[in-house]
Write a protein that holds these residues in place. Structure first.
Motif, PDB file in Angstrom:
ATOM      1  N   THR A 168     114.455   0.177  55.901  1.00 55.07           N
ATOM      2  CA  THR A 168     113.349   1.147  55.881  1.00 55.07           C
ATOM      3  C   THR A 168     113.461   2.129  57.038  1.00 55.07           C
ATOM      4  O   THR A 168     113.301   3.343  56.855  1.00 55.07           O
ATOM      5  N   VAL A 169     113.750   1.617  58.245  1.00 57.40           N
ATOM      6  CA  VAL A 169     113.906   2.502  59.410  1.00 57.40           C
ATOM      7  C   VAL A 169     115.101   3.440  59.210  1.00 57.40           C
ATOM      8  O   VAL A 169     115.027   4.636  59.524  1.00 57.40           O
ATOM      9  N   ALA A 170     116.200   2.905  58.675  1.00 58.31           N
ATOM     10  CA  ALA A 170     117.373   3.745  58.426  1.00 58.31           C
ATOM     11  C   ALA A 170     117.080   4.806  57.368  1.00 58.31           C
ATOM     12  O   ALA A 170     117.557   5.947  57.470  1.00 58.31           O
ATOM     13  N   SER A 171     116.299   4.449  56.356  1.00 52.69           N
ATOM     14  CA  SER A 171     115.922   5.425  55.327  1.00 52.69           C
ATOM     15  C   SER A 171     115.088   6.550  55.935  1.00 52.69           C
ATOM     16  O   SER A 171     115.277   7.732  55.604  1.00 52.69           O
ATOM     17  N   LEU A 172     114.155   6.187  56.806  1.00 55.92           N
ATOM     18  CA  LEU A 172     113.354   7.202  57.488  1.00 55.92           C
ATOM     19  C   LEU A 172     114.249   8.121  58.316  1.00 55.92           C
ATOM     20  O   LEU A 172     114.074   9.353  58.320  1.00 55.92           O
ATOM     21  N   THR A 173     115.222   7.533  59.002  1.00 54.99           N
ATOM     22  CA  THR A 173     116.147   8.331  59.812  1.00 54.99           C
ATOM     23  C   THR A 173     116.956   9.280  58.942  1.00 54.99           C
ATOM     24  O   THR A 173     117.160  10.452  59.298  1.00 54.99           O
ATOM     25  N   CYS A 174     117.429   8.787  57.787  1.00 58.13           N
ATOM     26  CA  CYS A 174     118.149   9.666  56.855  1.00 58.13           C
ATOM     27  C   CYS A 174     117.248  10.806  56.391  1.00 58.13           C
ATOM     28  O   CYS A 174     117.678  11.975  56.306  1.00 58.13           O
ATOM     29  N   GLY A 175     115.987  10.489  56.094  1.00 57.96           N
ATOM     30  CA  GLY A 175     115.075  11.492  55.562  1.00 57.96           C
ATOM     31  C   GLY A 175     114.725  12.592  56.543  1.00 57.96           C
ATOM     32  O   GLY A 175     114.406  13.710  56.127  1.00 57.96           O
TER      33      GLY A 175
END
Length: 505
Positions: free
Chosen positions: A97-104
């Motif tokens: 989830t944190v990595a997805s936020l970073t990608c976004g």
């Protein structure tokens, strides 16, 4: 090869309804991780324009996730055995989830590439725990239904990734174009984090003693939790990246000498990895990949066929998605919908192939791969002129999707048919790693071929792109012939096993 019930642990206080609610929540995490395998293919051209990314950098965005996931999957399964499946699953969801936020919110392509690697690691922590929970919390007919649900999510995740990616990019929510493709994971991840502690029981010491065995959740009887092989992991990860990364970067750097030096170093590290794993196994340890299992009849040709099929699959998805949007100018939504019928047929045939007559089953893998050769050639023929292809393209894609499914699904099952039960965990881990790495190698090799051919802009863009994708897909067809050849000895092994089973009553 079937899972065993020797280590099955039942929780008498857990009602059937609660178990199914638990499974639904876990499968939501699985679906989220699967989306990010295919959803990015549709968003690639938009990401490239927005972040000024080169073709090689887009390859890294796709392959980084897959390589990270593949290399850490077995370690993720063992972490669940050692520290608790619920705990490791939650940690994986949090990281993802944190990595997805970073990608976004990534301001540049470098941040995006790094975050995609972390995303893959989070998925590797999540995914093995789901199969292990099915092993431990379900049995009999309930387990069969749970495994069917697991397989259905695997198939639907591919279809949904193409369509949802196209919808999100085309909708341009809040003017953010491609960013919702990653940000959509954040509310899903937070919801899973909130609900899992309420519906998934904590692991008991007896649960952990059973062990999940491997990446696919096979449980060898009497096998306790396996130790981590950090030495093997520390060698395998740089070895893979030393081979894959130069193949992606080489075409844009005009193939300098350092590319070949890195590939040679990666292959040398691969040899060191093999020696290290053998030494660990000889000492009675738990190697990351126990290569002794390759002696099982049919496994080596089965793995070879799976590897080739997945290499062509990864290269096809990458090249075709870029051609549709960057070459033909299709929107992300139209590109996703173009691939949707192929994906639906792939999922359906992969799920229902067992309903074909049993006397055909051993022939399905080589014949499916052979039909995929024809499917790829049909796609190449339709696209070479630079046109959209129309109904002819859809027919060719449907044939390709059905053929790949009828080759892939029997391969995955039949490759394990003669593996001894005590080696099932090692075989399943090797198979899963091969599947994931095959996709990354396909993006690196055939993606680079497409980008090299597509770089010549002496003609109109659709014509150049059409020629590039046609040549690339024609090479994919040639490569698939190796899968056909590898599938023949596997078919003989499966036929012999069926005859032996029939003779034994």
């Amino acid at each position: 090869m079937t899972t065993t019930t020797d280590a099955l642990v039942r929780d008498p206080g857990t009602a059937a309804r609660g178990r199914w609610l638990m499974l639904i929540v876990l499968l939501a995490g699985q679906f989220m991780a699967l989306l990010d395998v295919t959803i990015v293919n549709v968003a690639m051209p938009t990401i490239g324009r927005s972040l000024h990314a080169s073709g090689a950098e887009l390859q890294l965005v796709v392959a980084d996730y897959t390589v990270s996931y593949a290399m850490m999957l077995i370690t993720g399964a063992r972490l669940g055995d050692l520290y608790g499946r619920r705990r490791v699953f939650l940690a994986g969801v949090a990281v993802f989830t944190v990595a997805s936020l970073t990608c976004g919110i990534a301001p540049g392509i470098g941040v995006m590439i790094a975050a995609r690697f972390v995303q893959g690691a989070g998925a590797a922590a999540m995914m093995p725990q789901i199969m292990s929970v099915i092993q431990v919390r379900f049995d009999g007919a309930a387990r069969a239904r749970a495994l069917s649900a697991y397989t259905a999510v695997l198939s639907s995740g591919f279809v949904a990734g193409q369509v949802i990616g196209g919808v999100l990019v085309t909708a341009n929510l809040f003017g953010q174009t491609w960013r919702p493709v990653f940000l959509v994971n954040v509310p899903i991840g937070l919801a899973v984090l909130a609900v899992v502690p309420r519906v998934v029981p904590a692991d008991s010491s007896r649960d952990l003693a059973g062990g999940s065995g491997g990446a696919l959740g096979f449980v060898p009887p009497g096998k306790h939790s396996r130790r981590l092989d950090l030495a093997g992991l520390g060698i395998a990860v740089p070895a893979v990246f030393l081979v894959v990364l130069p193949l992606m970067l080489g075409h844009q750097e005009n193939w300098p000498s350092w590319v070949f030096a890195c590939v040679a170093a990666g292959l040398a590290l691969g040899a060191v990895f093999v020696l290290t794993e053998r030494r660990i196994a000889d000492r009675g340890g738990d190697p990351l990949l126990n290569l002794a299992v390759l002696r099982a009849p049919g496994l080596a040709p089965g793995l070879a066929a799976v590897a080739v099929l997945m290499i062509t699959y990864g290269g096809f998805l990458f090249s075709f998605a870029l051609h549709l949007q960057a070459g033909l100018g299709d929107s992300a939504l139209r590109a996703g919908l173009t691939l949707a019928p192929c994906a639906l047929v792939f999922g359906a045939c992969g799920y229902f192939w067992r309903r074909l007559p049993g006397s055909w089953h051993h022939l399905l893998a080589p014949l499916g791969c052979l039909a995929a050769v024809g499917g790829y050639l049909a796609v190449a023929t339709v696209l070479r002129s630079g046109g959209s292809g129309g109904l002819a393209l859809q027919a060719a894609l449907v044939v390709t999707g059905a053929s790949l499914a009828l080759g892939f699904s029997p391969l995955v099952t039949h490759a394990l048919v003669k593996v001894p039960l005590h080696q099932a965990a090692d075989a399943s881990g090797l198979l899963t790693t091969t599947i994931q790495l095959g996709q990354a190698v396909g993006v690196a090799t055939f993606g680079s071929l497409f980008l090299t051919l597509d770089a010549d802009r002496g003609a109109p863009v659709p014509a150049v792109s059409g020629h590039a994708v046609a040549v690339t897909v024609a090479w994919l067809a040639g490569a698939m012939m190796f899968a056909v050849l590898a599938g023949i000895p596997l078919a003989r092994t499966v036929a012999a096993a069926r005859r032996a089973a029939g003779a034994g009553g």
